[in-house]
Scaffold this active site. Sequence first.
Site, PDB file in Angstrom:
ATOM      1  N   ASP A  16       0.802  -1.218   0.000  1.00  0.00           N
ATOM      2  CA  ASP A  16       0.000   0.000   0.000  1.00  0.00           C
ATOM      3  C   ASP A  16       0.836   1.270   0.000  1.00  0.00           C
ATOM      4  O   ASP A  16       0.338   2.333  -0.351  1.00  0.00           O
ATOM      5  CB  ASP A  16      -0.915   0.038   1.233  1.00  0.00           C
ATOM      6  CG  ASP A  16      -1.905  -1.114   1.248  1.00  0.00           C
ATOM      7  OD1 ASP A  16      -2.179  -1.663   0.166  1.00  0.00           O
ATOM      8  OD2 ASP A  16      -2.380  -1.459   2.334  1.00  0.00           O
ATOM      9  N   CYS A  17       2.075   1.178   0.462  1.00  0.00           N
ATOM     10  CA  CYS A  17       2.848   2.398   0.662  1.00  0.00           C
ATOM     11  C   CYS A  17       4.332   2.070   0.672  1.00  0.00           C
ATOM     12  O   CYS A  17       4.732   0.903   0.594  1.00  0.00           O
ATOM     13  CB  CYS A  17       2.457   3.051   1.992  1.00  0.00           C
ATOM     14  SG  CYS A  17       2.760   1.976   3.418  1.00  0.00           S
ATOM     15  N   CYS A  20       5.558  -0.439   3.291  1.00  0.00           N
ATOM     16  CA  CYS A  20       5.434  -1.857   2.919  1.00  0.00           C
ATOM     17  C   CYS A  20       6.639  -2.288   2.097  1.00  0.00           C
ATOM     18  O   CYS A  20       7.231  -3.344   2.337  1.00  0.00           O
ATOM     19  CB  CYS A  20       4.157  -2.082   2.113  1.00  0.00           C
ATOM     20  SG  CYS A  20       2.628  -1.720   2.986  1.00  0.00           S
ATOM     21  N   CYS A 412       5.437   6.283  27.505  1.00  0.00           N
ATOM     22  CA  CYS A 412       4.448   5.560  26.693  1.00  0.00           C
ATOM     23  C   CYS A 412       3.995   6.442  25.539  1.00  0.00           C
ATOM     24  O   CYS A 412       3.560   7.578  25.753  1.00  0.00           O
ATOM     25  CB  CYS A 412       3.253   5.178  27.557  1.00  0.00           C
ATOM     26  SG  CYS A 412       1.981   4.291  26.630  1.00  0.00           S
ATOM     27  N   CYS A 414       1.481   6.709  23.591  1.00  0.00           N
ATOM     28  CA  CYS A 414       0.072   6.814  23.179  1.00  0.00           C
ATOM     29  C   CYS A 414      -0.290   8.214  22.694  1.00  0.00           C
ATOM     30  O   CYS A 414      -0.921   8.386  21.651  1.00  0.00           O
ATOM     31  CB  CYS A 414      -0.841   6.421  24.341  1.00  0.00           C
ATOM     32  SG  CYS A 414      -0.744   4.670  24.765  1.00  0.00           S
ATOM     33  N   ASP A 456      -5.286  22.535 -15.721  1.00  0.00           N
ATOM     34  CA  ASP A 456      -5.816  22.201 -17.040  1.00  0.00           C
ATOM     35  C   ASP A 456      -6.893  23.241 -17.360  1.00  0.00           C
ATOM     36  O   ASP A 456      -7.384  23.924 -16.451  1.00  0.00           O
ATOM     37  CB  ASP A 456      -6.411  20.794 -17.013  1.00  0.00           C
ATOM     38  CG  ASP A 456      -6.983  20.386 -18.362  1.00  0.00           C
ATOM     39  OD1 ASP A 456      -6.332  20.668 -19.387  1.00  0.00           O
ATOM     40  OD2 ASP A 456      -8.086  19.808 -18.391  1.00  0.00           O
ATOM     41  N   ASP A 653      -8.782  17.184 -14.996  1.00  0.00           N
ATOM     42  CA  ASP A 653      -9.919  16.272 -14.912  1.00  0.00           C
ATOM     43  C   ASP A 653      -9.919  15.209 -15.987  1.00  0.00           C
ATOM     44  O   ASP A 653     -10.859  14.428 -16.079  1.00  0.00           O
ATOM     45  CB  ASP A 653     -11.239  17.052 -14.998  1.00  0.00           C
ATOM     46  CG  ASP A 653     -11.538  17.516 -16.420  1.00  0.00           C
ATOM     47  OD1 ASP A 653     -10.576  17.806 -17.161  1.00  0.00           O
ATOM     48  OD2 ASP A 653     -12.720  17.568 -16.794  1.00  0.00           O
ATOM     49  N   ASP A 739       0.739  11.014  30.169  1.00  0.00           N
ATOM     50  CA  ASP A 739       0.361  10.448  28.867  1.00  0.00           C
ATOM     51  C   ASP A 739      -1.128  10.601  28.593  1.00  0.00           C
ATOM     52  O   ASP A 739      -1.528  11.113  27.555  1.00  0.00           O
ATOM     53  CB  ASP A 739       0.745   8.968  28.810  1.00  0.00           C
ATOM     54  CG  ASP A 739       0.485   8.389  27.422  1.00  0.00           C
ATOM     55  OD1 ASP A 739       1.160   8.819  26.464  1.00  0.00           O
ATOM     56  OD2 ASP A 739      -0.407   7.532  27.289  1.00  0.00           O
TER      57      ASP A 739
END
Length: 758
Positions: A16-17, A20, A412, A414, A456, A653, A739
């Site tokens: 996907d990216c 990966c 942490c 988070c 465009d 477009d 946190d």
Amino acid sequence: MSTIAKETRFRIEGMDCASCAAKIDTAVRRLPGVSDVTVSVTRGTMIVHHEHGADLVEPIAKRVTGLGYGIAKVSTEPATASEDQHVCGCGHDHCHADGPDEPRHSHAESHAHGASPARHVHHGHDHAHQHGDERRAAGLPIWATGKGRLTIASGVGLVAAWSLGRLVPDVEVWLFAAAMLIGLVPIARRAVMAAVSGTPFSIEMLMTIAAAGAVLIGAAEEAAVVVFLFLIGELLEGVAASKARSSIEGLTSLVPETALLEDGGSTREVRADSLAAGATIVIRPGDRIAADGVILAGESAVDEASITGESLPVHKTVDASVFAGTINGDGVLRVRVTAAAADNTIARVIRLVEDAQETKAPTERFIDRFSRFYTPAVFFIAVAVAVLPPLVMGLEWRDWIYKGLAVLLIGCPCALVISTPAAIAASLAAGARRGLLLKGGAILESLGGITAVAFDKTGTLTTGRPVVTDIIGNGETEGDVLGLAASLEAGSNHPLAKAITDRATTEGAAMPQAEEVRAIGGKGISGRIGGAEVFLGSASAVAERVAVGADVARQIAELHEAGKTVSVLTRNDAIAGLVAMRDEVRPDAARGLQALAKLGVRSIMLTGDNRHTAQAIGSTLGIEVRAELLPQDKQRIVKELQATGLKVAKVGDGINDAPALAAADIGIAMGGGADVALDTADAAILHGRVGDVASMIKLSRRTMANIRQNITLALGLKGVFLVTTLLGISGLWPAILADTGATVLVTMNALRLLKIPD
């Protein structure tokens, strides 16, 4: 002498990216005998360079499927049916060659990517994650994919934990922990596999540590929410990546499957992809042209909007070039093929799009970059706080282990994990309500730095459809000219004909019955109205039939200079009047360009339209103009602008915009445009407002300011409590607040982005 003499190609499913690709690259590169690895997210391929004679297919397949991706070896020789096997990371029935969800690698697809048919080898590995689901389940609704089902299950678990927790408060923590595990287990498995393969501090690992840390400090509810939001982000990213990839490949559908080949004085139907350069084909009226070529005989109006962006059909005659995928008008054409299917205009556009996407610098997610240093740093600091003072200075072990644990809680991640995606999610939601679609946080982040926008013309700065602008009578009233022209064009779907009939209907012009109506290829249309011979056509066609006076010629020239298409009406061999048409600018175009100028952003128009039309529109809007451009010209100009130091957004477009959309730093598709423009682009404006380009840039700048505030809040609170903990002023509970308090603050701050100021 080097022993490296072989390369093996694979097709990878589920990337996907860039993250990966990086994980796959790292995992395969660590195998013995591998010298180099090239992974392409856009093409979904991997090329492995390795020692000659080394059979690495099985080890590579095991390593990649262990990460949760599908893999298929691309053979250099044609495969037989018995050889067709599949490598997959799931082991489900649909992975077999005859399964209903298995994507078939067609002959056309293999050639489009410069590859031969694929050989597949099956392995029984479990599915480590769902990155490949959208590709294998193309066409399924989001909720029906594996990743969608996991996200829904996590959400249902979260709601159930909250509801039951209100009824039985004593077990609320355990309920939220169970809800968290629904999504965290597959994430943790991916984290472990990535760590074993050489990527220990992946975003999956960060999420696993964050969620586990939240549970340890008693914030199981927060952990469950963070995991759920992470799954939503991955779900949207996977769907967008898969759709973009399939839509680019779908460009080939513009070229018809068959063509009429002229052979020995007769014609026969053949496959379009079998046409060779030099062959002669016949194009019937209304057919899509099957190959690039040159007209040998005939003339017609050809709709080239898909290739050049030209808003109106272009008159073509002998020796003129035609492009594959364009639509023939009302004449029969004999065309000599100049390029095989693999090299036609559509195929080149596909390659331009893919190449432009590959050359984009990968934008890593902020949290992934930060986790490379932050998470291990927190761990080592906590260990040092717990161990060094007792060992070096003989201080009390219990006190410093307590402080070390507090440091772990303070560290942490988070609040840091949620700070950036919370702001991005809020902005994406706010933008979507306004019809501004952005494909991910990286796009949202980059938009704020745009310094130039290339537009465009047709369908972007203009409405994309011609309208009647001038009606000039020459011995006839304007109403009679319009009525006669509309009578001839009644029933036609040609854009110019529709513009005339729409205007006549709007004004209530009388449209007498036309008889013996016939189209004259490339020239115009004629018929009998009230006993008179009436003709409507181009100025050049009329000049062949009647004498054009100096006054009429001057009027025609002035209209052409204004970028308008002129149709001349004659009755009984005398000029009765003129009808001029033009694709007019969008009502908000001028205001939209002014808004960009106030933001310090330069605007430029790139169009395939003729120079007169483009300059007329450019003068009206006060914008720099480049006209008569092919797709590769637009892409080249975008790169030239980038070379001067500008950060360029491309707005368009049409299919002809796809290469430039991909080459730009940010590609923006206007709503109602071609699917490939919408899917190739990084963002889309659904309501077609030019002013929304400036709105996108403003939204990006507000979001980045909000993210900076969130990071300052999260790290600032942690820094304060870190110091107070080491000084013995605060303990575990304040550490927890460092946190959870930061998480609440950054979330509330991010929610301010849900409202876009007018």
